[in-house]
Design a protein around this motif. Structure first.
Motif, PDB file in Angstrom:
ATOM      1  N   LEU A  10     -11.194  -0.071  -3.505  1.00 38.54           N
ATOM      2  CA  LEU A  10     -12.319  -0.490  -4.340  1.00 38.54           C
ATOM      3  C   LEU A  10     -13.436  -1.051  -3.478  1.00 38.54           C
ATOM      4  O   LEU A  10     -14.621  -0.731  -3.678  1.00 38.54           O
ATOM      5  CB  LEU A  10     -11.859  -1.570  -5.330  1.00 38.54           C
ATOM      6  CG  LEU A  10     -11.306  -1.136  -6.680  1.00 38.54           C
ATOM      7  CD1 LEU A  10     -10.775  -2.353  -7.435  1.00 38.54           C
ATOM      8  CD2 LEU A  10     -12.365  -0.437  -7.508  1.00 38.54           C
ATOM      9  N   CYS A  11     -13.063  -1.876  -2.509  1.00 36.91           N
ATOM     10  CA  CYS A  11     -14.065  -2.499  -1.643  1.00 36.91           C
ATOM     11  C   CYS A  11     -14.710  -1.486  -0.711  1.00 36.91           C
ATOM     12  O   CYS A  11     -15.924  -1.503  -0.493  1.00 36.91           O
ATOM     13  CB  CYS A  11     -13.422  -3.625  -0.835  1.00 36.91           C
ATOM     14  SG  CYS A  11     -12.857  -5.003  -1.857  1.00 36.91           S
ATOM     15  N   ARG A  12     -13.905  -0.587  -0.175  1.00 33.50           N
ATOM     16  CA  ARG A  12     -14.439   0.388   0.774  1.00 33.50           C
ATOM     17  C   ARG A  12     -15.350   1.407   0.113  1.00 33.50           C
ATOM     18  O   ARG A  12     -16.285   1.916   0.736  1.00 33.50           O
ATOM     19  CB  ARG A  12     -13.278   1.103   1.469  1.00 33.50           C
ATOM     20  CG  ARG A  12     -12.553   0.212   2.465  1.00 33.50           C
ATOM     21  CD  ARG A  12     -11.261   0.819   2.942  1.00 33.50           C
ATOM     22  NE  ARG A  12     -10.621  -0.074   3.927  1.00 33.50           N
ATOM     23  CZ  ARG A  12      -9.355  -0.032   4.276  1.00 33.50           C
ATOM     24  NH1 ARG A  12      -8.553   0.853   3.714  1.00 33.50           N
ATOM     25  NH2 ARG A  12      -8.876  -0.865   5.170  1.00 33.50           N
ATOM     26  N   ASN A  13     -15.072   1.696  -1.140  1.00 36.51           N
ATOM     27  CA  ASN A  13     -15.861   2.710  -1.844  1.00 36.51           C
ATOM     28  C   ASN A  13     -16.947   2.104  -2.712  1.00 36.51           C
ATOM     29  O   ASN A  13     -17.591   2.801  -3.488  1.00 36.51           O
ATOM     30  CB  ASN A  13     -14.940   3.565  -2.714  1.00 36.51           C
ATOM     31  CG  ASN A  13     -13.928   4.335  -1.886  1.00 36.51           C
ATOM     32  OD1 ASN A  13     -14.233   4.761  -0.775  1.00 36.51           O
ATOM     33  ND2 ASN A  13     -12.723   4.493  -2.404  1.00 36.51           N
ATOM     34  N   ALA A  14     -17.128   0.783  -2.595  1.00 35.59           N
ATOM     35  CA  ALA A  14     -18.124   0.120  -3.442  1.00 35.59           C
ATOM     36  C   ALA A  14     -19.511   0.656  -3.130  1.00 35.59           C
ATOM     37  O   ALA A  14     -19.930   0.725  -1.982  1.00 35.59           O
ATOM     38  CB  ALA A  14     -18.079  -1.388  -3.201  1.00 35.59           C
ATOM     39  N   GLU A  27     -28.418   1.679  -5.584  1.00 36.36           N
ATOM     40  CA  GLU A  27     -29.224   2.321  -4.558  1.00 36.36           C
ATOM     41  C   GLU A  27     -28.398   3.274  -3.703  1.00 36.36           C
ATOM     42  O   GLU A  27     -28.811   3.662  -2.619  1.00 36.36           O
ATOM     43  CB  GLU A  27     -29.890   1.244  -3.686  1.00 36.36           C
ATOM     44  CG  GLU A  27     -30.863   0.375  -4.483  1.00 36.36           C
ATOM     45  CD  GLU A  27     -31.531  -0.662  -3.605  1.00 36.36           C
ATOM     46  OE1 GLU A  27     -31.362  -0.612  -2.379  1.00 36.36           O
ATOM     47  OE2 GLU A  27     -32.234  -1.526  -4.150  1.00 36.36           O
ATOM     48  N   ASN A  28     -27.175   3.611  -4.210  1.00 36.15           N
ATOM     49  CA  ASN A  28     -26.327   4.581  -3.530  1.00 36.15           C
ATOM     50  C   ASN A  28     -26.008   4.172  -2.094  1.00 36.15           C
ATOM     51  O   ASN A  28     -26.124   4.948  -1.155  1.00 36.15           O
ATOM     52  CB  ASN A  28     -26.987   5.971  -3.550  1.00 36.15           C
ATOM     53  CG  ASN A  28     -25.972   7.062  -3.195  1.00 36.15           C
ATOM     54  OD1 ASN A  28     -24.783   6.893  -3.425  1.00 36.15           O
ATOM     55  ND2 ASN A  28     -26.465   8.158  -2.641  1.00 36.15           N
ATOM     56  N   VAL A  29     -25.603   2.914  -1.941  1.00 34.95           N
ATOM     57  CA  VAL A  29     -25.220   2.427  -0.617  1.00 34.95           C
ATOM     58  C   VAL A  29     -23.917   3.088  -0.199  1.00 34.95           C
ATOM     59  O   VAL A  29     -23.009   3.257  -1.000  1.00 34.95           O
ATOM     60  CB  VAL A  29     -25.047   0.892  -0.647  1.00 34.95           C
ATOM     61  CG1 VAL A  29     -24.589   0.372   0.700  1.00 34.95           C
ATOM     62  CG2 VAL A  29     -26.366   0.248  -1.042  1.00 34.95           C
ATOM     63  N   SER A  30     -23.790   3.455   1.059  1.00 36.64           N
ATOM     64  CA  SER A  30     -22.584   4.126   1.530  1.00 36.64           C
ATOM     65  C   SER A  30     -21.403   3.179   1.535  1.00 36.64           C
ATOM     66  O   SER A  30     -21.537   1.981   1.363  1.00 36.64           O
ATOM     67  CB  SER A  30     -22.816   4.655   2.951  1.00 36.64           C
ATOM     68  OG  SER A  30     -23.100   3.584   3.813  1.00 36.64           O
ATOM     69  N   GLY A  31     -20.209   3.708   1.753  1.00 42.52           N
ATOM     70  CA  GLY A  31     -18.971   2.931   1.725  1.00 42.52           C
ATOM     71  C   GLY A  31     -18.878   1.939   2.864  1.00 42.52           C
ATOM     72  O   GLY A  31     -19.803   1.732   3.636  1.00 42.52           O
ATOM     73  N   ASN A  32     -17.686   1.327   2.939  1.00 43.80           N
ATOM     74  CA  ASN A  32     -17.376   0.358   3.988  1.00 43.80           C
ATOM     75  C   ASN A  32     -18.216  -0.908   3.925  1.00 43.80           C
ATOM     76  O   ASN A  32     -18.339  -1.622   4.900  1.00 43.80           O
ATOM     77  CB  ASN A  32     -17.519   0.978   5.386  1.00 43.80           C
ATOM     78  CG  ASN A  32     -16.469   2.021   5.651  1.00 43.80           C
ATOM     79  OD1 ASN A  32     -15.336   1.879   5.211  1.00 43.80           O
ATOM     80  ND2 ASN A  32     -16.850   3.079   6.342  1.00 43.80           N
ATOM     81  N   MET A  33     -18.774  -1.192   2.746  1.00 43.74           N
ATOM     82  CA  MET A  33     -19.576  -2.402   2.626  1.00 43.74           C
ATOM     83  C   MET A  33     -18.746  -3.653   2.916  1.00 43.74           C
ATOM     84  O   MET A  33     -19.046  -4.420   3.810  1.00 43.74           O
ATOM     85  CB  MET A  33     -20.184  -2.474   1.228  1.00 43.74           C
ATOM     86  CG  MET A  33     -20.735  -3.847   0.844  1.00 43.74           C
ATOM     87  SD  MET A  33     -21.878  -4.522   2.008  1.00 43.74           S
ATOM     88  CE  MET A  33     -23.198  -3.360   1.863  1.00 43.74           C
TER      89      MET A  33
END
Length: 762
Positions: A623-627, A631-637
């Protein structure tokens, strides 16, 4: 009394096998104990003195320092303190009470009373209980001939000073030792500060400083605990470094997805699976089932009793929390102490403290302990004296309604539980105790207590008396003058003809109420009676025919007496619910939040997680990695930490809404909130129960502006004294209604906001 010849001979014969190592070591500590203590050790067939007992004896026998003993449950701390103290009193009898033992719980006093009675049965050193439930005849006897050991609570000491200060001098004129049990329980709250104030007031009455001995569960860094214990004395405090033997622990964490809000066909089965598991791990065991709320304790025990009835099992399920009557709590304690029959007691923090409950095989916890310290305390209840400690965790989460943002779909208690386990088992870390700086609610209380004991006091003398108490050393004269003026304006105080300050009419109503002795809030409650038996108390005035749960039993109201604050009930079958208002403050430490982030970023599998829990952790990590936000921010947030060099963990949620994930503790997250508001951002903290998950920011300035502000705050810090604090923000205190708003705000800034840790923003 001298040790008998045959027993002395037996001691000498046992020297090689039982006491050789201890006797040859540490200046023959065993033989320095009074003969009746040597006799006690022989009678109980001790094979050796624990390391902590030897270390404590050295400090008490060979120094004049205060002493802090900190180690796990059942490590012999109580005996470590009392054996040399009682030796001192036996060799040189005191002319008053010689040792004052202070406990947070009457039940702990009763427990220690039984242990001391056996120890002192052949010595001429009496032990007297002095609290609200204790015998008046015994109190009068002690006042007439003060000697031996007195066991009490902070509230009972406060009562003594208010109502009989001359009696206090008679009781303590030759006091040698003050033993404070469960120091960690007292340290970061008004009740502990009240205790320190009372002890310092006793010191002023008797004109000297008795030595203090603190007993505590395992602490991390003892520095603050040493400061707390010695506050108001000139003595140095020693904490012996004791090597705690490696201890085997068996930990298990299980996760149960359920469907409550939108029931499915299998909803009932999913919930039954959860309770069947609790039954499976408690059935046939001597154990405690801990939960974080009284309502959950009642719910769990009610379901377990229902399952047991269906399986025709024995009714071995009991309840122990603050709203259960003392008689029923004592019954549960005695049932757990006696014999080897299976018993499972549902409990809150009331069984977290050091009451001796005999041999427990397992601890079960629903949800997450409130702190690492709480986890250590509860784990320490099992596996005593070299056994394997067992603690089983069970989590349930309603998965029927997906949230609109990912972080609200995460059971953060579950992640925090993993963090607590890792912090203790791998790093032996426990939260350091926090020492409040501006306890204004207690300042009001101690002012009124001193006036109640003294009558009219000149303002300068009152200020000198109160502000010289060590717990108020951060309170300025100007702030105290502000409080006194406020109390005069509101009728709490009034001036006498000589200009002295007296308790006013409104203040009299408060001081003369028996609840004044306690500095913690007790909500208005109704006593529940079944025939002539008191079951406990509830907060709701349940109407006739209403049903509720209490003491693991469902009840139906037969009569409500609002004036008498009584509810009469009859037993009924089935499962009912109850609720209590929780007024406590819980703070999460930054180190815990950082460990939670480390867990989310990691791919490590933890041996204590079963398949259901490991799967849920993997789901949370994904869930966190794909958040991704609007604004369509990429994964790994969250997993990777930074999107690119210099960026902070800021996630667009929708439109002009962003979530900032600083992974800071409660006090520093709140400081960051105000720092962002000072920079013109509309922001609020999102709490999952009491865990500061993130700060939700509403702005049309874009993500870059938030990142820039976070970078500036991280590098330059923030001035918390310049923050704009809303009027309703305050640290809870029983007497806050009598404190000027400007002082409550000042306290909030000083003790609730931490800007020092803003450099750790992720």
């Amino acid at each position: 009394m001298r040790i008998s010849i045959y027993k002395l001979t037996a001691f000498l014969c046992l020297r090689e096998s039982l006491f050789d190592e201890v006797i040859m070591r540490d200046n023959n500590i065993f033989y320095r104990y009074a003969p009746f203590i040597q006799d006690y050790i022989y009678r109980n067939k001790w094979e050796e003195l624990h390391e902590i007992q030897v270390a404590a004896a050295e400090v008490i026998f060979d120094t004049e320092d205060n002493l802090l003993l900190t180690s796990g449950t059942a490590s012999g701390k109580t005996e470590a303190a009392f054996l040399p103290v009682l030796t001192h009193l036996w060799e040189n009898p005191s002319g008053s009470v010689g040792a004052l033992y202070i406990s947070p719980l009457k039940a702990l006093i009763n427990d220690q009373f039984e242990r001391l009675e056996e120890l002192l049965e052949e010595a001429d050193i009496p032990v007297t209980k002095w609290h609200g439930d204790a015998s008046q005849a015994q109190k009068k006897k002690l006042l007439k001939n003060p000697r031996g050991v007195m066991q009490t609570t902070p509230e009972s000491l406060e009562s003594l000073l208010i109502r009989n200060s001359s009696g206090a001098y008679r009781l303590f004129s030759d006091l040698r030792f003050v033993i404070i049990d469960e120091v960690h329980y007292f340290m970061d709250n008004d009740r502990g500060l009240q205790l320190l104030s009372v002890l310092e007031r006793i010191q002023r009455i008797i004109g000297f400083e008795p030595r203090r001995i603190g007993l505590s569960a395992t602490l991390g860094d003892p520095t603050n605990a040493e400061k707390w214990l010695s506050m108001g004395t000139k003595a140095h405090c020693i904490t012996p470094k004791v090597t705690e033997k490696g201890r085997k622990v068996r930990l298990s964490v299980k996760f149960f997805p359920i469907a409550e809000k939108i029931p499915r066909k299998d909803s009932k089965v999913l919930l039954e699976n959860y309770y069947n598991y609790l039954y499976e791990v408690t059935h046939g065991k001597r154990c405690i089932l801990f939960s974080n709320s009284k309502a959950e304790v009642e719910e769990n025990i009610a379901h377990l009793k229902h399952i047991s009835e269906q399986k025709r099992g024995n009714d071995c399920y009991l309840v122990h929390h603050a709203n259960i009557s003392p008689a029923l709590r004592e019954f549960a304690e005695q049932r757990m102490k006696s014999g080897e029959l299976p018993v499972c007691t549902g409990a809150t923090v009331t069984l977290e403290l050091g009451i001796d409950l005999g041999h427990l095989e397992r601890i079960v916890q629903t949800g997450c302990p409130l702190t690492v310290s709480g986890f250590v305390q509860r784990l320490g209840r099992t596996g005593r004296r070299g056994g394997t400690g067992e603690m089983y965790f069970a989590f349930r989460q309603d998965m029927s309604v997906p949230q609109n943002v990912f972080y609200k779909d995460i059971n953060w208690d579950f992640v925090m539980c993993i963090a607590q386990i890792l912090l203790y088992t791998r790093e032996k870390w426990v939260e350091p105790m926090y020492l409040p700086k501006l306890p204004y609610s207690l300042l009001y209380h101690q002012t009124m207590a001193v006036l109640a004991a003294s009558g009219s006091v000149q303002p300068k003398d009152l200020a000198r008396t109160i502000l010289k108490l060590s717990v108020f050393h951060n309170v300025s004269k100007e702030d105290y003058l502000c409080l006194l003026r406020h109390l005069l304006e509101n009728g709490q105080l009034e001036r006498g003809e000589d200009g002295g300050l007296l308790i006013g009419e409104k203040g009299e109503a408060i001081v003369n109420n028996y609840e004044f002795l306690a500095v913690f809030s007790v909500p208005l409650e109704f006593t529940v009676r079944h025939n002539s038996e008191v079951i406990g108390t509830v907060q709701n005035p349940f109407l006739p025919k209403s049903q509720f749960a209490l003491a693991g039993q469902a009840w139906e109201v037969t009569e409500l007496d609002k004036k008498g604050m009584l509810i009469y009930v009859k037993k009924i079958d089935g499962i009912s619910a109850n609720m209590w208002t929780d007024t406590g403050n819980e703070y999460v430490h930054t180190k815990v939040m950082k460990k939670m982030l480390e867990i989310i970023r990691s791919d490590e599998r933890y041996a204590f997680l079963d398949e259901t829990a490991q799967k849920r952790l993997n789901d949370i990590r994904n869930l966190c990695r794909n958040a991704a936000g609007g604004e369509n921010v990429s994964g790994n947030m969250l997993a990777g930490g930074l999107l690119s060099e210099g960026e902070r963990m800021v996630l667009p949620i929708s439109g002009t809404v962003y979530a900032v994930f600083p992974f800071l503790g409660t006090r520093s997250t709140m400081a960051l909130l105000y720092a962002l508001r000072e920079r013109g951002f509309e922001a609020n903290v999102y709490l999952s129960r009491y865990i500061p998950v993130c700060i939700e920011v509403h702005t049309d300035r874009g993500k870059g502006a938030i990142v820039s502000a976070l970078n500036s705050i991280r590098e330059k810090g923030a001035d918390k004294y310049g923050f704009t604090i809303p009027e309703n923000c305050e640290i809870s205190g029983k007497y806050n209604d009598y404190i000027p708003r400007e002082l409550l705000t000042k306290q909030y800034v000083e003790d609730y906001l931490d800007t020092d840790e803003l450099k750790y923003i992720e």
